[in-house]
Scaffold this motif. Structure first.
Motif, short mmCIF file in Angstrom:
data_model
loop_
_atom_site.label_atom_id
_atom_site.label_comp_id
_atom_site.label_asym_id
_atom_site.label_seq_id
_atom_site.Cartn_x
_atom_site.Cartn_y
_atom_site.Cartn_z
N GLY A 66 0.84 -1.19 0.00
CA GLY A 66 0.00 0.00 0.00
C GLY A 66 0.88 1.23 0.00
N GLY A 67 0.30 2.36 0.36
CA GLY A 67 1.07 3.59 0.41
C GLY A 67 0.54 4.62 -0.56
N ILE A 68 1.28 5.74 -0.65
CA ILE A 68 0.81 6.86 -1.47
C ILE A 68 1.47 6.88 -2.85
CG2 ILE A 68 0.32 8.27 0.55
CD1 ILE A 68 2.93 9.78 -0.03
N THR A 69 2.46 6.02 -3.08
CA THR A 69 3.13 5.98 -4.37
C THR A 69 2.46 4.96 -5.28
OG1 THR A 69 5.23 6.57 -3.33
CG2 THR A 69 5.33 5.70 -5.57
N ASN A 70 2.10 5.38 -6.49
CA ASN A 70 1.38 4.52 -7.43
C ASN A 70 2.28 4.11 -8.58
OD1 ASN A 70 -1.20 4.98 -6.06
ND2 ASN A 70 -1.06 7.05 -6.92
N TYR A 71 2.11 2.87 -9.05
CA TYR A 71 2.90 2.33 -10.14
C TYR A 71 1.97 1.73 -11.20
CZ TYR A 71 6.40 2.48 -6.40
OH TYR A 71 7.21 2.87 -5.38
N PHE A 72 2.48 1.65 -12.44
CA PHE A 72 1.71 0.98 -13.47
C PHE A 72 2.63 0.33 -14.50
CE2 PHE A 72 2.68 4.81 -15.81
CZ PHE A 72 2.62 4.47 -17.16
N ARG A 73 2.08 -0.63 -15.22
CA ARG A 73 2.78 -1.26 -16.32
C ARG A 73 1.76 -1.78 -17.32
NH1 ARG A 73 5.05 -7.31 -15.66
NH2 ARG A 73 5.68 -6.67 -17.74
N ILE A 74 2.25 -2.16 -18.51
CA ILE A 74 1.41 -2.81 -19.52
C ILE A 74 1.87 -4.26 -19.62
CG2 ILE A 74 0.63 -2.81 -21.91
CD1 ILE A 74 -0.17 -0.33 -20.41
N ARG A 75 0.93 -5.21 -19.47
CA ARG A 75 1.26 -6.62 -19.61
C ARG A 75 0.13 -7.31 -20.35
NH1 ARG A 75 2.17 -9.61 -14.20
NH2 ARG A 75 -0.10 -9.74 -14.22
N GLY A 76 0.47 -7.99 -21.43
CA GLY A 76 -0.56 -8.64 -22.23
C GLY A 76 -1.53 -7.65 -22.84
N GLY A 77 -1.07 -6.43 -23.01
CA GLY A 77 -1.94 -5.39 -23.57
C GLY A 77 -2.86 -4.74 -22.55
N ASN A 78 -2.78 -5.15 -21.29
CA ASN A 78 -3.64 -4.62 -20.24
C ASN A 78 -2.89 -3.61 -19.36
OD1 ASN A 78 -5.90 -6.22 -20.92
ND2 ASN A 78 -4.99 -7.96 -19.84
N LEU A 79 -3.62 -2.62 -18.86
CA LEU A 79 -3.07 -1.64 -17.94
C LEU A 79 -3.18 -2.18 -16.52
CD1 LEU A 79 -2.04 1.22 -17.20
CD2 LEU A 79 -4.44 1.96 -17.18
N LEU A 80 -2.03 -2.34 -15.85
CA LEU A 80 -2.00 -2.82 -14.47
C LEU A 80 -1.59 -1.69 -13.54
CD1 LEU A 80 -0.14 -6.24 -14.93
CD2 LEU A 80 -2.57 -5.73 -15.23
N MET A 81 -2.25 -1.59 -12.40
CA MET A 81 -1.96 -0.55 -11.41
C MET A 81 -1.72 -1.17 -10.05
SD MET A 81 -4.69 2.48 -12.31
CE MET A 81 -4.40 3.60 -13.68
N HIS A 82 -0.78 -0.58 -9.31
CA HIS A 82 -0.50 -1.00 -7.94
C HIS A 82 -0.07 0.21 -7.12
CE1 HIS A 82 0.49 -3.89 -4.79
NE2 HIS A 82 1.56 -3.14 -4.55
N PRO A 83 -0.58 0.32 -5.89
CA PRO A 83 -1.61 -0.49 -5.24
C PRO A 83 -2.95 -0.40 -5.98
CG PRO A 83 -0.44 0.90 -3.66
CD PRO A 83 -0.09 1.39 -5.01
N THR A 84 -3.84 -1.35 -5.70
CA THR A 84 -5.15 -1.37 -6.33
C THR A 84 -5.87 -0.05 -6.08
OG1 THR A 84 -5.33 -3.76 -6.08
CG2 THR A 84 -7.37 -2.52 -6.42
N PRO A 85 -6.28 0.65 -7.11
CA PRO A 85 -6.92 1.96 -6.92
C PRO A 85 -8.35 1.84 -6.41
CG PRO A 85 -6.95 1.38 -9.23
CD PRO A 85 -6.16 0.31 -8.55
N THR A 86 -8.84 2.93 -5.90
CA THR A 86 -10.25 3.02 -5.54
C THR A 86 -11.08 3.18 -6.80
OG1 THR A 86 -9.68 4.07 -3.44
CG2 THR A 86 -11.95 4.35 -4.22
N ALA A 87 -12.21 2.51 -6.87
CA ALA A 87 -13.07 2.61 -8.05
C ALA A 87 -13.60 4.03 -8.22
CB ALA A 87 -14.23 1.62 -7.93
#
Length: 245
Positions: free
Chosen positions: A121-142
């Motif tokens: 968790g925490g306040i720093t957000n990360y993302f990547r593209i894998r298999g053409g999908n956008l991945l985010m971590h930590p899981t964002p709020t909807a």
């Protein structure tokens, strides 16, 4: 590239006609409906040139802003669903407009696995593209609003407007948002190469013009050889709201 109000843009037909004249072959009266082998090849290399420019160069006319509303999951879905003409990210532009925080990435596969292992968790957000999908971590709020800029795969205008909406020519009347001279020169050397003819000089001429156009494309920051001036430095502000008014 002729901008709106500065003259008519060239079509697939006129691009192929100009290229044919430079090559020294008969200019076609029609392209997409033609059964002539050389004309068919002119169309093929025109599309090849457009796709190559999209992949190789970061032309400002191809850069668009995308938007996404987050879901409460690691995978946010396919990038081509989020932006149907998505080609690649413009780096350091993915921001959560709801929280006013940046997403760091795209990060590598090894960086992603390390973050999953040590960051829950925490306040720093990360993302990547894998298999053409956008991945985010930590899981964002909807329901959060995310904006980003990206390089579009579309370079052909099929509607007679000023915005690209397709990634290939399919009709003689269609135009391109790319620099028309570069497309013509690209068609010339690619056609000669396809025919097994000498094309070295034509390729050099093409590369020189690409360098000139790319050097002046879009807005570039001022490079100050004497170092930065304190009078023009950007404000030193945090990426998030830490209790300020």
């Amino acid at each position: 590239r002729n901008e709106a109000g500065t003259g008519s843009r060239m079509t697939l037909l006129t691009i192929c006609q100009d290229a044919a004249k430079l090559i020294g072959i008969t200019a076609p009266d029609a392209v997409t409906s033609s059964t002539d082998t050389s004309t068919i090849q002119l169309e093929a290399v025109a599309n090849q040139e457009g796709r190559a420019q999209v992949q190789k160069y970061r032309w400002e006319v191809l850069i668009k802003e995308g938007s996404h509303t987050t879901i409460a999951a690691e995978s946010q879905g396919a990038m081509t669903t989020i932006a149907t003409d998505f080609g690649r990210f413009s780096n350091n532009t993915l921001w959560n407009r709801t929280t006013n925080r940046r997403y760091y990435g795209p990060i590598t596969d090894s960086e992603w696995q390390r973050i999953l292992a040590v960051v829950s968790g925490g306040i720093t957000n990360y993302f990547r593209i894998r298999g053409g999908n956008l991945l985010m971590h930590p899981t964002p709020t909807a329901g959060e609003s995310v904006k980003f800029e990206y390089v579009s795969t579309d370079w052909v205008d099929t509607s007679g407007g000023t915005t690209a909406n397709a990634d290939k020519f399919t009709a003689d009347s269609q135009t391109t948002v790319l620099e028309e001279e570069l497309v013509i020169l690209g068609v010339v050397w690619r056609f000669l190469k396809l025919k097994g003819l000498p094309y070295d000089q034509q390729y050099v001429d093409y590369q020189n013009r690409v360098s000139e156009y790319s050097g002046h494309d879009g807005a570039s920051p001022i490079v100050r050889m004497g170092g930065p001036s304190r009078a023009i430095l950007a404000l030193n502000e945090p990426e998030g709201n830490y209790g300020g008014v």
